[in-house]
Design an enzyme around this catalytic site. Structure first.
Site, mmCIF file in Angstrom:
data_model
loop_
_atom_site.group_PDB
_atom_site.id
_atom_site.type_symbol
_atom_site.label_atom_id
_atom_site.label_comp_id
_atom_site.label_asym_id
_atom_site.label_seq_id
_atom_site.Cartn_x
_atom_site.Cartn_y
_atom_site.Cartn_z
ATOM 1 N N LYS A 270 -12.666 93.018 52.417
ATOM 2 C CA LYS A 270 -13.883 93.820 52.566
ATOM 3 C C LYS A 270 -14.712 93.287 53.730
ATOM 4 O O LYS A 270 -14.621 92.102 54.061
ATOM 5 C CB LYS A 270 -14.728 93.722 51.288
ATOM 6 C CG LYS A 270 -14.146 94.432 50.074
ATOM 7 C CD LYS A 270 -15.065 94.287 48.866
ATOM 8 C CE LYS A 270 -14.501 94.989 47.641
ATOM 9 N NZ LYS A 270 -14.387 96.449 47.818
ATOM 10 N N ARG A 344 -7.591 98.900 39.129
ATOM 11 C CA ARG A 344 -6.636 99.754 38.418
ATOM 12 C C ARG A 344 -5.370 98.989 38.053
ATOM 13 O O ARG A 344 -4.724 99.276 37.064
ATOM 14 C CB ARG A 344 -6.347 101.007 39.267
ATOM 15 C CG ARG A 344 -5.706 100.731 40.586
ATOM 16 C CD ARG A 344 -5.832 101.905 41.564
ATOM 17 N NE ARG A 344 -7.175 101.995 42.161
ATOM 18 C CZ ARG A 344 -7.534 102.925 43.029
ATOM 19 N NH1 ARG A 344 -6.686 103.873 43.403
ATOM 20 N NH2 ARG A 344 -8.760 102.932 43.519
HETATM 21 N N1 BES Z 1 -14.790 96.919 43.063
HETATM 22 C C1 BES Z 1 -14.473 97.904 44.043
HETATM 23 C C2 BES Z 1 -15.288 99.188 43.872
HETATM 24 C C3 BES Z 1 -16.743 99.075 44.181
HETATM 25 C C4 BES Z 1 -17.178 99.153 45.493
HETATM 26 C C5 BES Z 1 -17.672 98.947 43.188
HETATM 27 C C6 BES Z 1 -18.514 99.081 45.785
HETATM 28 C C7 BES Z 1 -19.018 98.864 43.469
HETATM 29 C C8 BES Z 1 -19.438 98.934 44.777
HETATM 30 C C9 BES Z 1 -12.998 98.268 43.971
HETATM 31 O O1 BES Z 1 -12.158 97.242 43.602
HETATM 32 C C10 BES Z 1 -12.591 98.722 45.322
HETATM 33 O O2 BES Z 1 -12.595 97.905 46.204
HETATM 34 N N2 BES Z 1 -12.254 99.991 45.462
HETATM 35 C C11 BES Z 1 -11.867 100.526 46.712
HETATM 36 C C12 BES Z 1 -10.661 101.414 46.487
HETATM 37 C C13 BES Z 1 -10.019 101.874 47.748
HETATM 38 C C14 BES Z 1 -9.359 100.686 48.439
HETATM 39 C C15 BES Z 1 -9.014 102.930 47.412
HETATM 40 C C16 BES Z 1 -13.038 101.337 47.259
HETATM 41 O O3 BES Z 1 -13.699 102.025 46.478
HETATM 42 O O4 BES Z 1 -13.306 101.218 48.442
HETATM 43 MN MN MN Z 2 -11.528 96.093 45.271
#
Ligand code: BES
Ligand code: MN
Ligand code: ZN
Length: 492
Positions: A270, A344
């Protein structure tokens, strides 16, 4: 948590007094008495502030005389619209206005004992604060409220009504504590240890470590965990409140939480800005733990299981790569296209285990699963996905009642196509369009035939502004919703 007590109505001689006042209500009882002893100061203040008892209006009067440090009037709105939500909020407004008082007395006026208990709940929830790491705060800056005494005629009835609500409040506090903890403190092992403490409430707690999970074949969960020096855990919590044992009436209700104690994204890392927020990527698990504490704490007449998958998602030389194929506990293989779609993967193994092991009446999972959920619903509603219309309907209705609202999204074979893989049974992302739905479709592949609902709480697990019963920070979203769902529909 602040202390709650109940006593017979009498005008206090010192300290703070809260008056709960309905719209259009004429001065009566303690309120009128106080107005007389203060030579009409209360009525004059209400007039200046144009306070008429409207819902959500607060009028604070400092040093009104009669020895009192402060009088706080809180509007209850129209009597016909009074419900538990309004009462909780009133308690919350009162607690916020009482920050600088140590003790306060609440005149509940016309309220029934059970309604007074709801006011107490709101106050306790709002007075929550996570301050264990503040070492240099000046005493005068600290909120001081320690005890609230509610004045009711039937003190015994009010105490009885408060007892179960206190169990719920403790569950909410526990959940907020877990979510607020920094990620260097709350790693999977530490979180599992804190789950273990629920055994004091009569919950059976089992902890599985990497070797047990490996033997079971939790390839999806372990793939996420493998980049971190902090070992994963799965915790299984069982509350047997029917006294029947699991066999007699059979099926428990089941709650499953995503517990990523820190989500860097892994190798699909990230961006730096805001990454600290990912300490609360275990909020789904935090809610499940708080819920189990609430159910046990109020001795709910239900058999419930709570399962949490606890991992840390880190990049390292041992981390999972984009392109890896893992074999889940269900036997289905997954091509990991993006290591940041890790929640997931964790849920896949825990959900499959849950339905195999417990054959539950339903499974509800909670997860801070997708950023796309925040784009869709902001910070007001959680997203809901379900294969069971009756369960979804119940969740929607209860959500409105407790103020933890959920909005249903569709599931459809057409969305399921988005996660087809060229080389495995599925891939772990479906692309940007409908990102929250393809995530839910992925999870659905691991629930088998079980009635199931998935709550994507990415937008509601943490708040940057105070709400009446939820100070900014960890919200514990879902504890009250699911506690009430059980109370209304699944207790004996
Ligand atoms: N924990 C994150 C989702 C999230 C992001 C929650 C911001 C709260 C605030 C999750 O694990 C994630 O990183 N999801 C990705 C999925 C994508 C790679 C398909 C996302 O939402 O960017
Ligand atoms: Mn994630
Ligand atoms: Zn995550």
């Amino acid at each position: 948590m602040i202390d709650i007590a109940f006593a017979k109505p009498a005008l206090p001689k010192s300290g703070a007094l809260v008056l709960l006042i309905g719209e259009g209500e004429v001065a009566a009882g303690l309120w009128q008495q106080l107005d007389e002893t203060t030579g009409g100061a209360i009525a004059r203040a209400f007039k200046s502030a144009e306070f008429k008892g409207a819902k959500g209006k607060v009028c604070s009067i400092l040093a009104p005389g009669a020895g009192l440090s402060r009088v706080v009037a809180v509007g209850l709105g129209k009597p016909a619209e009074l419900n538990s939500h309004v009462l909780n909020d009133a308690g919350g407004y009162a607690a916020a206005a009482l920050r600088q008082e140590t003790n306060a007395v609440v005149a509940t006026g016309m309220l029934q004992p059970a309604q007074a208990a709801e006011v107490a709940l709101g106050a306790v929830l709002r007075a929550y604060r996570f301050d264990k790491y503040r070492t240099r705060e000046r005493p005068e800056d600290k909120p001081r409220l320690a005890k609230l005494t509610l004045l009711v005629n039937e003190t015994a009835a009010a105490k009885n009504a408060w007892e179960p609500l206190e169990g719920v409040a403790k569950g909410v506090s526990l959940s907020r504590d877990l979510v607020s903890e920094p990620p260097n403190v709350l790693n999977p092992a530490e979180m599992a240890d804190r789950c273990k403490k629920l055994s004091e409430l009569g919950v059976k707690v089992e902890i599985l470590g990497p070797r047990e999970l490996g033997r079971l074949g939790f390839g999806a969960l372990l793939g996420v965990a493998q980049g971190s020096v902090n070992e994963p855990r799965m915790v299984v919590m069982q509350w047997n409140g029917t006294g029947n044992g699991r066999k007699a009436k059979g099926k428990p209700v089941a709650f499953i939480g995503k517990g990523v104690t820190f989500d860097t994204g892994g190798i699909s890392i990230k961006p730096a800005g805001g990454m600290e927020d990912m300490k609360w990527d275990m909020a789904g698990a935090g809610t499940v733990v708080g819920l189990m504490a609430a159910l046990a704490g109020r001795k709910a007449k239900v058999d419930a299981v709570g399962l949490v998958g606890l991992v840390e998602n880190m990049p390292s030389g041992s981390a999972q790569r984009p392109g890896d194929v893992v074999k889940s506990y269900s036997g289905q293989t997954i091509e990991v296209i993006n290591t940041d779609a890790e929640g997931r993967l964790v849920l896949a193994d825990v959900l499959w285990y849950c339905q195999q092991k417990f054959e539950p009446r339903f499974m509800i999972d909670l997860a801070t699963l997708t950023g796309a959920m925040i784009v869709a619903l902001g910070h007001e509603y959680a997203g809901m996905f379900s294969n069971d219309d009756a369960l979804a309907q119940k969740l929607s209705t209860v959500g409105q009642v407790v103020g933890e609202k959920v909005w249903r999204f569709p599931l459809d074979d057409a969305y399921d196509q988005l996660i087809k893989s060229e080389i495995a049974d599925m891939k772990n992302i479906g692309g940007r369009p409908a990102g929250s739905i393809s995530a839910a479709q992925f999870i659905q592949r691991f629930v088998n035939k079980t009635a199931w609902a998935h709550l994507d709480i990415a937008g509601v697990a943490w708040s940057t502004k105070d709400a009446p019963c939820v100070p900014k920070g960890a919200t514990a979203f879902g504890v009250r919703l699911l506690d009430r769902l059980v109370a209304q529909h699944y207790e004996e």
